[in-house]
Design an enzyme around this catalytic site. Sequence first.
Site, PDB file in Angstrom:
ATOM      1  N   HIS A   1       0.817  -1.207   0.000  1.00 32.84           N
ATOM      2  CA  HIS A   1       0.000   0.000   0.000  1.00 32.84           C
ATOM      3  C   HIS A   1       0.852   1.260   0.000  1.00 32.84           C
ATOM      4  O   HIS A   1       2.032   1.244   0.332  1.00 32.84           O
ATOM      5  CB  HIS A   1      -0.962   0.007   1.197  1.00 32.84           C
ATOM      6  CG  HIS A   1      -0.285   0.064   2.536  1.00 32.84           C
ATOM      7  ND1 HIS A   1       0.071   1.257   3.144  1.00 32.84           N
ATOM      8  CD2 HIS A   1       0.098  -0.912   3.389  1.00 32.84           C
ATOM      9  CE1 HIS A   1       0.629   1.000   4.315  1.00 32.84           C
ATOM     10  NE2 HIS A   1       0.664  -0.301   4.483  1.00 32.84           N
TER      11      HIS A   1
ATOM     12  N   CYS B   1       1.851  -5.312   6.862  1.00 34.81           N
ATOM     13  CA  CYS B   1       1.707  -4.977   5.455  1.00 34.81           C
ATOM     14  C   CYS B   1       2.922  -4.171   4.996  1.00 34.81           C
ATOM     15  O   CYS B   1       3.754  -3.783   5.800  1.00 34.81           O
ATOM     16  CB  CYS B   1       0.406  -4.223   5.217  1.00 34.81           C
ATOM     17  SG  CYS B   1      -1.015  -5.310   5.509  1.00 34.81           S
TER      18      CYS B   1
END
Length: 197
Positions: free
Chosen positions: A91, A110
């Site tokens: 992301h 992440c």
Amino acid sequence: MVFNPYWNVPNSITKRDILPKVRRSRSYLRRHNYEVLRSWGSSEKININSIPYNLLASNKFPYRLRQKPGKKNALGLYKFNIPNTQSIYLHDTSYPVLFNKHERALSSGCVRVLESKSLALALLQYSGRSESQFNMFSRSKKTRTIRLNKSKKVPVEIIYQSAWINDDGEVNYRFDIYEYDREQQNKVSLISAYNNN
């Protein structure tokens, strides 16, 4: 790939990072664009002021937190889903200054992407979309999930390194947060001990 993603906050982050701040100030959620939802299976919104204080304790909080898209969203403007069983994805970030830090293991699993806009454009073009479509999706405030061309899969390899040589030939070291180096050293020691016997 998702433009302007919502961030569905994992329970572990809700309990460890966010609820202590909410207990100090319920306005924390509003200031950071979070919504409180009834559960993981519901999109019913709950007013934070209607929640009894004792339910704000980490082990009792029965709700789900979701951060709305926008400049404060922890995922930034782009989210890249990759197939895996741990719900890990790539992301963008609303805090690009984090890329300037020496120690950058600041995420909860992440992976932040430094050039996320370039990656998003490249993936869309690889999948047969135009730059004008990319610009249209980027300008929109709407959350939009774009399915990439299945016949043109993009392999993703995530490499964990605690040491590497940069373009100037200098060795760089980082803290081995997952202790993989120690694990490897233990294996080498065991093999060495076995071979010496």
